[in-house]
Design a protein around this motif. Sequence first.
Motif, PDB file in Angstrom:
ATOM      1  N   ALA A  32     -35.339 -45.248 -14.965  1.00  0.00           N
ATOM      2  CA  ALA A  32     -35.792 -46.442 -14.250  1.00  0.00           C
ATOM      3  C   ALA A  32     -37.208 -46.302 -13.716  1.00  0.00           C
ATOM      4  CB  ALA A  32     -34.827 -46.753 -13.100  1.00  0.00           C
ATOM      5  N   MET A  33     -37.674 -45.077 -13.505  1.00  0.00           N
ATOM      6  CA  MET A  33     -39.036 -44.895 -13.022  1.00  0.00           C
ATOM      7  C   MET A  33     -40.048 -45.417 -14.034  1.00  0.00           C
ATOM      8  SD  MET A  33     -41.336 -43.868 -10.891  1.00  0.00           S
ATOM      9  CE  MET A  33     -40.577 -42.811  -9.667  1.00  0.00           C
ATOM     10  N   TYR A  34     -39.758 -45.209 -15.308  1.00  0.00           N
ATOM     11  CA  TYR A  34     -40.694 -45.604 -16.359  1.00  0.00           C
ATOM     12  C   TYR A  34     -40.083 -46.672 -17.262  1.00  0.00           C
ATOM     13  CZ  TYR A  34     -42.813 -41.298 -14.715  1.00  0.00           C
ATOM     14  OH  TYR A  34     -43.365 -40.331 -13.923  1.00  0.00           O
ATOM     15  N   LEU A  35     -39.347 -47.574 -16.632  1.00  0.00           N
ATOM     16  CA  LEU A  35     -38.656 -48.616 -17.373  1.00  0.00           C
ATOM     17  C   LEU A  35     -39.634 -49.484 -18.154  1.00  0.00           C
ATOM     18  CD1 LEU A  35     -35.664 -49.518 -17.592  1.00  0.00           C
ATOM     19  CD2 LEU A  35     -36.162 -51.230 -15.858  1.00  0.00           C
ATOM     20  N   VAL A  36     -40.733 -49.857 -17.503  1.00  0.00           N
ATOM     21  CA  VAL A  36     -41.724 -50.715 -18.158  1.00  0.00           C
ATOM     22  C   VAL A  36     -42.520 -49.926 -19.182  1.00  0.00           C
ATOM     23  CG1 VAL A  36     -43.735 -52.179 -17.777  1.00  0.00           C
ATOM     24  CG2 VAL A  36     -41.865 -52.188 -16.115  1.00  0.00           C
ATOM     25  N   ARG A  37     -42.931 -48.721 -18.797  1.00  0.00           N
ATOM     26  CA  ARG A  37     -43.735 -47.903 -19.704  1.00  0.00           C
ATOM     27  C   ARG A  37     -42.982 -47.580 -20.991  1.00  0.00           C
ATOM     28  NH1 ARG A  37     -44.390 -41.695 -18.499  1.00  0.00           N
ATOM     29  NH2 ARG A  37     -42.318 -41.853 -19.472  1.00  0.00           N
ATOM     30  N   ASP A  38     -41.708 -47.245 -20.865  1.00  0.00           N
ATOM     31  CA  ASP A  38     -40.909 -46.860 -22.029  1.00  0.00           C
ATOM     32  C   ASP A  38     -40.329 -48.054 -22.769  1.00  0.00           C
ATOM     33  OD1 ASP A  38     -41.437 -44.298 -21.277  1.00  0.00           O
ATOM     34  OD2 ASP A  38     -39.487 -43.935 -20.334  1.00  0.00           O
ATOM     35  N   ARG A  39     -40.565 -49.247 -22.255  1.00  0.00           N
ATOM     36  CA  ARG A  39     -40.022 -50.470 -22.870  1.00  0.00           C
ATOM     37  C   ARG A  39     -38.514 -50.342 -23.105  1.00  0.00           C
ATOM     38  NH1 ARG A  39     -44.775 -51.749 -27.390  1.00  0.00           N
ATOM     39  NH2 ARG A  39     -46.492 -51.875 -25.879  1.00  0.00           N
ATOM     40  N   ASN A  40     -37.840 -49.909 -22.048  1.00  0.00           N
ATOM     41  CA  ASN A  40     -36.414 -49.615 -22.157  1.00  0.00           C
ATOM     42  C   ASN A  40     -35.576 -50.564 -21.306  1.00  0.00           C
ATOM     43  OD1 ASN A  40     -34.367 -48.132 -23.293  1.00  0.00           O
ATOM     44  ND2 ASN A  40     -34.347 -46.579 -21.691  1.00  0.00           N
ATOM     45  N   ILE A  41     -36.114 -51.760 -21.095  1.00  0.00           N
ATOM     46  CA  ILE A  41     -35.385 -52.732 -20.289  1.00  0.00           C
ATOM     47  C   ILE A  41     -34.078 -53.134 -20.975  1.00  0.00           C
ATOM     48  CG2 ILE A  41     -35.493 -55.043 -19.270  1.00  0.00           C
ATOM     49  CD1 ILE A  41     -38.495 -54.657 -18.987  1.00  0.00           C
ATOM     50  N   GLY A  42     -34.076 -53.132 -22.303  1.00  0.00           N
ATOM     51  CA  GLY A  42     -32.860 -53.493 -23.040  1.00  0.00           C
ATOM     52  C   GLY A  42     -31.695 -52.585 -22.696  1.00  0.00           C
ATOM     53  N   ALA A  43     -31.964 -51.279 -22.489  1.00  0.00           N
ATOM     54  CA  ALA A  43     -30.891 -50.349 -22.132  1.00  0.00           C
ATOM     55  C   ALA A  43     -30.323 -50.689 -20.757  1.00  0.00           C
ATOM     56  CB  ALA A  43     -31.416 -48.915 -22.152  1.00  0.00           C
ATOM     57  N   LEU A  44     -31.187 -51.074 -19.822  1.00  0.00           N
ATOM     58  CA  LEU A  44     -30.708 -51.453 -18.501  1.00  0.00           C
ATOM     59  C   LEU A  44     -29.868 -52.729 -18.573  1.00  0.00           C
ATOM     60  CD1 LEU A  44     -30.678 -50.999 -15.448  1.00  0.00           C
ATOM     61  CD2 LEU A  44     -32.804 -52.310 -15.307  1.00  0.00           C
ATOM     62  N   VAL A  45     -30.305 -53.694 -19.360  1.00  0.00           N
ATOM     63  CA  VAL A  45     -29.536 -54.929 -19.536  1.00  0.00           C
ATOM     64  C   VAL A  45     -28.175 -54.611 -20.150  1.00  0.00           C
ATOM     65  CG1 VAL A  45     -29.450 -57.140 -20.756  1.00  0.00           C
ATOM     66  CG2 VAL A  45     -31.594 -56.375 -19.705  1.00  0.00           C
ATOM     67  N   PHE A  46     -28.143 -53.664 -21.099  1.00  0.00           N
ATOM     68  CA  PHE A  46     -26.869 -53.260 -21.710  1.00  0.00           C
ATOM     69  C   PHE A  46     -25.934 -52.668 -20.669  1.00  0.00           C
ATOM     70  CE2 PHE A  46     -24.340 -49.818 -23.613  1.00  0.00           C
ATOM     71  CZ  PHE A  46     -23.563 -50.563 -24.505  1.00  0.00           C
ATOM     72  N   VAL A  47     -26.458 -51.810 -19.792  1.00  0.00           N
ATOM     73  CA  VAL A  47     -25.640 -51.215 -18.735  1.00  0.00           C
ATOM     74  C   VAL A  47     -25.058 -52.307 -17.844  1.00  0.00           C
ATOM     75  CG1 VAL A  47     -25.759 -49.827 -16.623  1.00  0.00           C
ATOM     76  CG2 VAL A  47     -26.810 -48.983 -18.730  1.00  0.00           C
ATOM     77  N   ILE A  48     -25.882 -53.276 -17.478  1.00  0.00           N
ATOM     78  CA  ILE A  48     -25.399 -54.381 -16.644  1.00  0.00           C
ATOM     79  C   ILE A  48     -24.300 -55.161 -17.359  1.00  0.00           C
ATOM     80  CG2 ILE A  48     -26.081 -56.577 -15.597  1.00  0.00           C
ATOM     81  CD1 ILE A  48     -28.844 -55.312 -15.108  1.00  0.00           C
ATOM     82  N   ALA A  49     -24.504 -55.397 -18.647  1.00  0.00           N
ATOM     83  CA  ALA A  49     -23.543 -56.198 -19.413  1.00  0.00           C
ATOM     84  C   ALA A  49     -22.185 -55.504 -19.505  1.00  0.00           C
ATOM     85  CB  ALA A  49     -24.099 -56.464 -20.814  1.00  0.00           C
ATOM     86  N   VAL A  50     -22.178 -54.197 -19.768  1.00  0.00           N
ATOM     87  CA  VAL A  50     -20.890 -53.509 -19.907  1.00  0.00           C
ATOM     88  C   VAL A  50     -20.166 -53.411 -18.573  1.00  0.00           C
ATOM     89  CG1 VAL A  50     -21.648 -52.205 -21.928  1.00  0.00           C
ATOM     90  CG2 VAL A  50     -21.909 -51.195 -19.664  1.00  0.00           C
ATOM     91  N   LEU A  51     -20.910 -53.337 -17.470  1.00  0.00           N
ATOM     92  CA  LEU A  51     -20.257 -53.287 -16.172  1.00  0.00           C
ATOM     93  C   LEU A  51     -19.702 -54.643 -15.753  1.00  0.00           C
ATOM     94  CD1 LEU A  51     -22.461 -50.933 -13.959  1.00  0.00           C
ATOM     95  CD2 LEU A  51     -20.136 -50.558 -14.742  1.00  0.00           C
ATOM     96  N   LEU A  52     -20.269 -55.716 -16.284  1.00  0.00           N
ATOM     97  CA  LEU A  52     -19.733 -57.045 -15.964  1.00  0.00           C
ATOM     98  C   LEU A  52     -18.292 -57.201 -16.438  1.00  0.00           C
ATOM     99  CD1 LEU A  52     -22.561 -59.667 -16.674  1.00  0.00           C
ATOM    100  CD2 LEU A  52     -21.288 -59.360 -14.550  1.00  0.00           C
ATOM    101  N   ILE A  53     -17.946 -56.519 -17.513  1.00  0.00           N
ATOM    102  CA  ILE A  53     -16.632 -56.739 -18.137  1.00  0.00           C
ATOM    103  C   ILE A  53     -15.481 -56.351 -17.215  1.00  0.00           C
ATOM    104  CG2 ILE A  53     -15.171 -56.200 -20.121  1.00  0.00           C
ATOM    105  CD1 ILE A  53     -17.737 -55.784 -21.746  1.00  0.00           C
ATOM    106  N   PRO A  54     -15.427 -55.113 -16.673  1.00  0.00           N
ATOM    107  CA  PRO A  54     -14.292 -54.808 -15.784  1.00  0.00           C
ATOM    108  C   PRO A  54     -14.290 -55.669 -14.522  1.00  0.00           C
ATOM    109  CG  PRO A  54     -15.941 -53.042 -15.720  1.00  0.00           C
ATOM    110  CD  PRO A  54     -16.303 -53.933 -16.863  1.00  0.00           C
TER     111      PRO A  54
END
Length: 925
Positions: free
Chosen positions: A103-125
């Motif tokens: 998360a420190m380098y979320l913008v630099r690494d262009r890894n926002i999609g991984a964070l969105v994926f984490v949010i999406a899978v947690l929404l299910i339970p």
Amino acid sequence: MRDSAPTEERAPTSRLIALFLASAGLLCMQIALTKIFSVVLWYHFGFLVISIALLGFAISGVWLSRRPEVLDRGGALLTRLSTSAAIWTCISLFLVIWTKVDAMYLVRDRNIGALVFVIAVLLIPFFFIGAAVSATLTMHRTEAGRVYSANLLGSGAGCAMAVALFDGLNLSAPDVVLASALSIAAGALLFSLRAGGVRFVPPLVVTGALVAAFFWSGRTDLLKLEAPPSKPLSYVEDWEEANYPRKVELLDGETVVFYGDPVAIEAVAASEGSAGSEGGFMVRTPYEEDLFIPDSNLPPRSEIVMEPASLVEFTKWTSLSRVDAFTWPGTLDPWGLWGLSPRFAGEKPRQKGVTIDTWAMTNVLEWDRDAGPPPEIVEYLPAGLVHRIRQESEILCIGAGGGMDLLTAKRFNAKKIVGVEINPSIVEAIRTNFLDFQGHLYDTEDPPGDVRVEVAEGRHYLERDQEKYDIVQLSGVDTASTTQAGAFSLSENFLYTAEAFDTYLEHTKPGGIVTLTRWYLPDPETGDPRNTLRLFALAADALERAEVKDLRKHLYLVVSQGFSVILFGKQPFTTEELAILDAEVERLAFTHLLHPERDVPLLHPVTSAELPNRFEEYIAAEDKSAWIAAYPYDVEPPTDDRPFFFETSRFENLLQKESFLNPLGGLTAHAILVLLLGLVGLAGWFFVLQPLRRLKLVTPKAPGQPRRLPVMIYFACLGLGFILVEVVLSQQFILFLGNPLYSLAVVLFSVLVFSGIGAAWSQRLTRPAGPLLVVIAIAAVYPFVLDFVFARALMLPDAGRIMVSVALLAPLSLALGMPFALGLRRIAAGDASVSAWAWGINGYMSVVGSVMTVVLSIALGFKMVVWIGAGIYLIAFFTAPLLARRGGAIAEQEEDDEGPVWSPVPDSNLAVGDEDERAEISPAT
């Protein structure tokens, strides 16, 4: 679309117990996930867990409002939903752990999609468990008080369960999530008792699998949390992976850890003769030292067992945080020597390290107290500057951590040293693993001299302390980790407030000094300071309140290697003291930021262009409030009501890069909040608002049907108001109780349990007006009442302060639990989809409220947020009478000579499969 009268069967006890267990697992899981997010992401993402959970609830309410026919499945539906929640809890746990996001380098690494994926899978339970709660409330909506009470009491039990699992059984956060899933699965089993058939088989299988998981040794490796690359513990983990450390037990009982080429190491163990030197062999330790092990201290070569070793010697989870203690490899640069002078030319010290949630590392230096004083290197740290003019002092060190300030005080022959550390696991790690390494500095039985280490929150300890000190010191005290209520906060810290600085000064002797060390990270382009200037403003304002006339003569500020140190006291610095300090600053190549007797030019670190000295400008400003208002960053001194010291961005400047990204390259808390609001708004639009907009509810003019607009306003106000009042009040108790361990156990548990009791009592009422008025009245006066009571009860022992807290929380919590249940009963005569719709609106506004609470607290302060919450409940008060049409919405309670009589509308549409749950219905009066 169903068009039914309310379902009047009495909710079976087994179903209420099932809801209780599912709710307990739900809240326990939320607390555990905040700890996981703090480790694998960053502490402020723990706050995101609450938003995800509430969003899942909102989506589940919308789904039920659009599919009310599924309620006809009765117990079978509840069984399926809660079983799915247990299964997806386990799946989402695995996916969150194994999805790598820094998360420190979320913008630099262009890894926002991984964070969105984490949010999406947690929404299910959270969707499934929210649907189970919503469906239970909707099926028994005329008994909303009893059902909602089971939900709230279960949540309170989940809070206690989390504390018990973390602090009692010392389970890891992943294991606590599994335990939460087990509680949800047990609820599914009870739900299945009324479902008939073989519907108990799936929850039984899931429950058995979860029980078996706790006996599976491979669980630990599968669910191991790894630190992201931006955190210091990852450096140790990477070193282990690259260097293949091994350990061997010697004949004298000592264990030696070494590393090297694995083939060569195994060859040494297998050889019959000596390797490297006659009579033994050489190994390389993690400190990059060659160690000779003689054969006389080794078992026969054929019996040598070389096991994989880890530099991490201690790991412990608590409801406060995860703490790791380890050896810091010699190949890595020294860590934790904040502001070390470039003039230091000695040997690199041997270090141990302790991290909180894999970040917030505190340093433990080696000291052999039998060989002499602590290592000379501590004299080259700016935090030691105060000892040059206050030797043989009595000192209080807040945030003792690994003991660097205590060790420095020993180097300068302090007469009395008191260290205060909030995290008991840090003290435990040092006492159980590093006592010999550190010279028994933290030893309770044989400390070196008059040294005492207390486990307490520093501010709370000092306000209860009757002693005064020559030095009060805080060196970089803050942590990027969650507290137990950390999901609701963004690192508010009561150590950096105006009231705290007044306390520091009050506890100094005549001539005493307060000194603090902090990062110095000015704006990279303009050179404007941020946190250091805010700290400076706090010190100057505290001196002003202490009736100091010439502020400048009482302040001394220097910087070294990115760390600033401030010294201030009620007495001005003497000419002799300034001469000593100036000579030391010159010897160590520190740089002045402000001098009591002369102007200091500041240069840009890159361009060397001369910069305006903002510290001198602030001291010289006649109207300091106006000066702060015109400054590009928020450096206004924080207060206990608005304690967000670390948040120097302004919301109006958020689109500027400097306000959006912090000095270390990560997102600022303001940026995270705005992104969360955007995410909540976007998800809410697609999953909540749009489906509700398309929902074809019965027409408002239909007999007996509730009006949609009042329903929407009423339940939206309850969702937003509850979260605003609850979260802010929970924060205000942290300082009074003095320990986040008590804070969670007392505040959150009390609010949930008493709200549950209030919900149960609401069955005796018909209208929500009374409870709403109580909420409004108490919330309006609470900020004043709490300040008054806290000031007079602070000196009570722990048990006394806990009793006071419960007594303060009980009345408001009882009232908070009633309006939702009463509102559901008022619309119970309407279509089932209306009740589910109300749950969805309530859940969605809770999501918005969870973010808005922090936004408003940063901008306006805690008291104002509580009053805003009271105002929102006032809107609900005026809306409540409009929830239903006369004669159609609820069974009105009438009084006669024999007491209250209920007039329910007979149910003609019981859920299929629940016929055996029908209770005797009293005839209409």
